[in-house]
Design an enzyme around this catalytic site. Sequence first.
Site, mmCIF file in Angstrom:
data_model
loop_
_atom_site.group_PDB
_atom_site.id
_atom_site.type_symbol
_atom_site.label_atom_id
_atom_site.label_comp_id
_atom_site.label_asym_id
_atom_site.label_seq_id
_atom_site.Cartn_x
_atom_site.Cartn_y
_atom_site.Cartn_z
ATOM 1 N N ASP A 11 -14.756 34.958 -85.465
ATOM 2 C CA ASP A 11 -15.996 34.740 -85.133
ATOM 3 C C ASP A 11 -16.795 34.564 -86.308
ATOM 4 O O ASP A 11 -17.016 35.429 -87.311
ATOM 5 C CB ASP A 11 -16.780 35.743 -84.158
ATOM 6 C CG ASP A 11 -17.874 35.065 -83.421
ATOM 7 O OD1 ASP A 11 -17.879 35.166 -82.414
ATOM 8 O OD2 ASP A 11 -18.824 34.869 -84.214
ATOM 9 N N ASP A 109 -17.521 28.681 -82.570
ATOM 10 C CA ASP A 109 -17.263 29.289 -83.663
ATOM 11 C C ASP A 109 -16.449 30.567 -83.598
ATOM 12 O O ASP A 109 -16.355 31.324 -84.697
ATOM 13 C CB ASP A 109 -18.768 29.700 -84.372
ATOM 14 C CG ASP A 109 -19.305 30.995 -83.623
ATOM 15 O OD1 ASP A 109 -18.798 30.940 -82.427
ATOM 16 O OD2 ASP A 109 -19.779 31.687 -84.473
ATOM 17 N N GLU A 110 -15.621 30.489 -82.445
ATOM 18 C CA GLU A 110 -14.595 31.684 -82.326
ATOM 19 C C GLU A 110 -13.322 31.133 -81.643
ATOM 20 O O GLU A 110 -13.115 30.156 -80.976
ATOM 21 C CB GLU A 110 -15.298 32.628 -81.575
ATOM 22 C CG GLU A 110 -15.613 32.367 -80.285
ATOM 23 C CD GLU A 110 -16.393 33.470 -79.142
ATOM 24 O OE1 GLU A 110 -15.777 34.581 -79.217
ATOM 25 O OE2 GLU A 110 -17.294 32.996 -78.365
HETATM 26 P P1 TTP Z 1 -22.473 33.484 -81.743
HETATM 27 O O1 TTP Z 1 -20.964 33.555 -82.354
HETATM 28 O O2 TTP Z 1 -22.874 33.963 -80.299
HETATM 29 O O3 TTP Z 1 -23.672 33.814 -82.712
HETATM 30 P P2 TTP Z 1 -23.580 33.471 -84.237
HETATM 31 O O4 TTP Z 1 -22.288 32.960 -84.743
HETATM 32 O O5 TTP Z 1 -24.775 32.726 -84.509
HETATM 33 O O6 TTP Z 1 -24.060 34.924 -84.657
HETATM 34 P P3 TTP Z 1 -22.888 36.228 -84.755
HETATM 35 O O7 TTP Z 1 -22.898 36.549 -86.192
HETATM 36 O O8 TTP Z 1 -23.589 36.995 -83.956
HETATM 37 O O9 TTP Z 1 -21.627 35.689 -84.368
HETATM 38 O O10 TTP Z 1 -22.706 31.525 -81.266
HETATM 39 C C1 TTP Z 1 -22.066 30.734 -82.121
HETATM 40 C C2 TTP Z 1 -23.247 29.512 -82.124
HETATM 41 O O11 TTP Z 1 -23.493 29.044 -81.027
HETATM 42 C C3 TTP Z 1 -24.589 30.125 -82.761
HETATM 43 O O12 TTP Z 1 -24.475 29.988 -84.277
HETATM 44 C C4 TTP Z 1 -25.407 29.040 -82.424
HETATM 45 C C5 TTP Z 1 -24.751 28.790 -80.949
HETATM 46 N N1 TTP Z 1 -25.505 29.315 -80.080
HETATM 47 C C6 TTP Z 1 -26.748 28.883 -79.363
HETATM 48 O O13 TTP Z 1 -26.862 27.725 -79.500
HETATM 49 N N2 TTP Z 1 -27.314 29.607 -78.283
HETATM 50 C C7 TTP Z 1 -26.992 30.741 -78.077
HETATM 51 O O14 TTP Z 1 -27.821 31.245 -77.121
HETATM 52 C C8 TTP Z 1 -25.899 31.429 -78.443
HETATM 53 C C9 TTP Z 1 -25.562 32.830 -78.253
HETATM 54 C C10 TTP Z 1 -25.247 30.864 -79.454
HETATM 55 MG MG MG Z 2 -20.701 33.730 -84.277
#
Ligand code: TTP
Ligand code: MG
Length: 377
Positions: A11, A109-110
């Site tokens: 992720d 992103d995962e």
């Molecule tokens: P995530 O992987 O949930 O969050 P992240 O990568 O920003 O942070 P983390 O280090 O905790 O993994 O989500 C991936 C992307 O998806 C995030 O960068 C932006 C988008 N996203 C939104 O647009 N709205 C949301 O509510 C969430 C949770 C994510």
């Molecule tokens: Mg993320």
Amino acid sequence: MNPPSIIFHIDMDSFFSSVEVRENPALRGRPVIVGSDPKGGEGRGVVSTCSYEAREYGIHSAMPISKAYRLCPDAVFLPVNMQLYHQVSKNIMEILKSCVSAFQQVSVDEAYMDVTGIVSDYEKAEKLARKIKNHIKSAEGITCSIGIAPNKIVAKIASDYEKPNGLTVVRPDSLCDFLYPLDVSKIPGVGTKTRMTLENMGIKTIGDIGKCDIQLLIAKFGKSGIRLKQIANGTYSSELLRHRLVKSISKEVTFEEDVADINVVKKTLAMLSEQVHARLLRKGFVFKTVNLKVRFSDFTTYTRSVTLSAYSNDKMSIYRTALRMFSKFEGMGIFRLVGIGVSNLVKMDERQKRLDDFFDAEQFKGMANCSFPAHKE
Ligand code: TTP
Ligand code: MG
């Protein structure tokens, strides 16, 4: 018994904002918020994500942008540039896909990867994960967190455990040690409602679920109660949904009439090798094991297999190995069916070359016609 699976959950860290920081390194170390226009605190949209520096102010995804503005008016507010994030996502997923045949992207992103067939133990898995992290960092300029575990859900919990830039390995014998102390909210899908219900049952940690009477959980949550209990004890596993592991490729022929002539059978084996090889190339795999199936006119059936010392994508290796196995059956009777297969497969395609970066040079020793790491024995 099969060895335990080795699953990665990868992720990206604060994905959208990390890409923005990469594009503009002057933003590094600052609170960066990606989302809708804050309009000086009057904006009506939400935060998409924010950098870890912004998280220290209590800002998080899905928070109203007006609130984020109140919490940190000096943060850098940027609009969502989805096209750019999609391109970076695509590049990263290509890197990951090139490692394995079993891969499942679950969001922008995962992704999950099943590396069971690529590394033989958790120590090697950890080394591979470090190389993947370095590779993503040098190719795309952002960091990610990786969780390694025997199943998807624990791998996902593990990738979140040491974010950002984390690497958490949960070995099969330490599942409960890892899971039990965690808050129930660490289980993906356990939201406020489920958490409250559990809390009313006196359940706070994953360990409390693990030790809870299954009947109580079923009474409250129905079938999901069983699942919760399995997750808590690290025994819940679900398959990777896309790009499932292709285990073998095979072809067989039942003769129109039973055949006594060895030369006819050998010609058939040559044709089958050809067909199996063509499919192998089409699917982009290399093999290490060749399988032979022989059925005699009385329906007695034998299977034999030989594992080569190195991976190969060579047609003649299939044919010669099959012939060698077949020679033991010559003179034993009249043939009704013959089949050839290859197994012990790993992915090999153009992108595979990138793998060279991931694995230790010595793992390439003894390779036949390809550049893929030696399979575990
Ligand atoms: P995530 O992987 O949930 O969050 P992240 O990568 O920003 O942070 P983390 O280090 O905790 O993994 O989500 C991936 C992307 O998806 C995030 O960068 C932006 C988008 N996203 C939104 O647009 N709205 C949301 O509510 C969430 C949770 C994510
Ligand atoms: Mg993320």
